[in-house]
Design a protein around this motif. Structure first.
Motif, mmCIF file in Angstrom:
data_model
loop_
_atom_site.group_PDB
_atom_site.id
_atom_site.type_symbol
_atom_site.label_atom_id
_atom_site.label_comp_id
_atom_site.label_asym_id
_atom_site.label_seq_id
_atom_site.Cartn_x
_atom_site.Cartn_y
_atom_site.Cartn_z
ATOM 1 N N PRO A 24 0.854 -1.167 0.104
ATOM 2 C CA PRO A 24 0.125 0.137 0.211
ATOM 3 C C PRO A 24 0.949 0.616 -0.461
ATOM 4 C CG PRO A 24 -0.185 -1.095 2.553
ATOM 5 C CD PRO A 24 0.802 -2.024 1.039
ATOM 6 N N THR A 25 2.569 1.238 0.526
ATOM 7 C CA THR A 25 3.319 2.625 0.266
ATOM 8 C C THR A 25 3.133 2.573 -1.110
ATOM 9 O OG1 THR A 25 4.713 0.849 1.047
ATOM 10 C CG2 THR A 25 3.777 2.094 2.605
ATOM 11 N N ARG A 26 3.621 2.055 -1.366
ATOM 12 C CA ARG A 26 3.901 2.693 -2.903
ATOM 13 C C ARG A 26 3.228 3.178 -3.897
ATOM 14 N NH1 ARG A 26 4.277 -2.622 -7.178
ATOM 15 N NH2 ARG A 26 4.830 -1.194 -8.809
ATOM 16 N N TYR A 27 1.671 3.939 -3.495
ATOM 17 C CA TYR A 27 1.076 4.374 -4.223
ATOM 18 C C TYR A 27 0.840 5.251 -3.749
ATOM 19 C CZ TYR A 27 -0.544 -0.381 -5.724
ATOM 20 O OH TYR A 27 -0.409 -1.682 -6.691
ATOM 21 N N SER A 28 0.453 6.593 -4.430
ATOM 22 C CA SER A 28 0.343 7.541 -4.414
ATOM 23 C C SER A 28 -1.460 8.225 -4.402
ATOM 24 C CB SER A 28 0.363 9.083 -5.136
ATOM 25 O OG SER A 28 0.793 8.932 -6.444
ATOM 26 N N MET A 29 -2.194 8.974 -3.680
ATOM 27 C CA MET A 29 -3.140 9.051 -3.493
ATOM 28 C C MET A 29 -3.923 10.494 -3.827
ATOM 29 S SD MET A 29 -4.118 6.465 -0.351
ATOM 30 C CE MET A 29 -6.073 6.381 -0.556
ATOM 31 N N GLY A 75 -21.474 16.611 -5.793
ATOM 32 C CA GLY A 75 -20.749 16.058 -6.684
ATOM 33 C C GLY A 75 -20.962 14.149 -6.071
ATOM 34 N N PHE A 76 -20.334 13.308 -6.707
ATOM 35 C CA PHE A 76 -20.437 11.893 -6.054
ATOM 36 C C PHE A 76 -18.406 12.030 -6.452
ATOM 37 C CE2 PHE A 76 -21.724 8.605 -5.384
ATOM 38 C CZ PHE A 76 -20.668 7.316 -5.446
ATOM 39 N N TYR A 77 -18.506 11.794 -5.164
ATOM 40 C CA TYR A 77 -16.455 11.880 -5.056
ATOM 41 C C TYR A 77 -15.324 10.427 -4.438
ATOM 42 C CZ TYR A 77 -16.938 16.947 -3.681
ATOM 43 O OH TYR A 77 -16.865 18.204 -3.964
ATOM 44 N N TYR A 78 -14.908 10.450 -5.806
ATOM 45 C CA TYR A 78 -14.222 9.182 -5.120
ATOM 46 C C TYR A 78 -12.709 9.258 -5.048
ATOM 47 C CZ TYR A 78 -17.530 7.096 -8.903
ATOM 48 O OH TYR A 78 -18.815 7.221 -9.452
ATOM 49 N N CYS A 79 -11.768 8.384 -4.320
ATOM 50 C CA CYS A 79 -10.384 8.595 -3.972
ATOM 51 C C CYS A 79 -9.862 7.939 -4.860
ATOM 52 C CB CYS A 79 -9.935 8.623 -2.776
ATOM 53 S SG CYS A 79 -10.885 6.435 -2.088
ATOM 54 N N ALA A 80 -9.294 7.756 -4.719
ATOM 55 C CA ALA A 80 -8.120 7.244 -6.408
ATOM 56 C C ALA A 80 -6.499 7.150 -5.950
ATOM 57 C CB ALA A 80 -7.832 8.477 -7.958
ATOM 58 N N ALA A 81 -5.742 5.983 -6.129
ATOM 59 C CA ALA A 81 -4.651 5.310 -6.264
ATOM 60 C C ALA A 81 -3.722 4.973 -6.933
ATOM 61 C CB ALA A 81 -4.420 4.039 -4.938
#
Length: 120
Positions: free
Chosen positions: A29-34, A91-97
């Motif tokens: 999980p630490t390899r991703y930006s969000m 709006g519809f909020y999404y998080c992303a990685a």
């Protein structure tokens, strides 16, 4: 397999605050930006993101000074604190990685999304 689970959102009146959270689980999980995006009738737009190496945060001009992004590295959770909400924030909020150091417009993974509605 990476999974993003969001929480928060809802209906508020203009001027109120909300916090959205997004927890990343899975391999490395630490390899991703969000970051965060939102879907409105006008389309999908970038909201805010944090650079995974520098920790620097970036926000859309429309939310600058009102939205703050932060990350709890121990729990692989990112928070989007939204203050002084306006009806146009609805709006519809999404998080992303993203595997990139900074989330792109085509991230590797998406959260399930959550609705934010701001009434005037």
């Amino acid at each position: 397999q990476v999974q993003l689970v969001q929480s928060g959102g809802g209906w508020v009146q203009a001027g109120a605050s909300l916090t959205l959270s997004c927890t990343l689980s899975g391999r490395d999980p630490t390899r991703y930006s969000m970051g965060w995006f939102r879907q409105t009738p006008g389309g999908r737009e970038f909201v805010a993101a944090m650079h995974s190496s520098t920790g620097r945060t970036y926000s859309a001009a429309s939310v600058e000074g009102r939205f703050t992004i932060s990350r709890d590295n121990a729990n692989h959770t990112e928070h989007l604190r939204m203050t002084n909400l306006k009806p146009e924030d609805t709006g519809f909020y999404y998080c992303a990685a993203d595997k990139a150091a900074m989330v792109t417009s085509t991230p590797d993974y998406w959260g399930q999304g959550t609705q934010v509605t701001v009434s005037s």
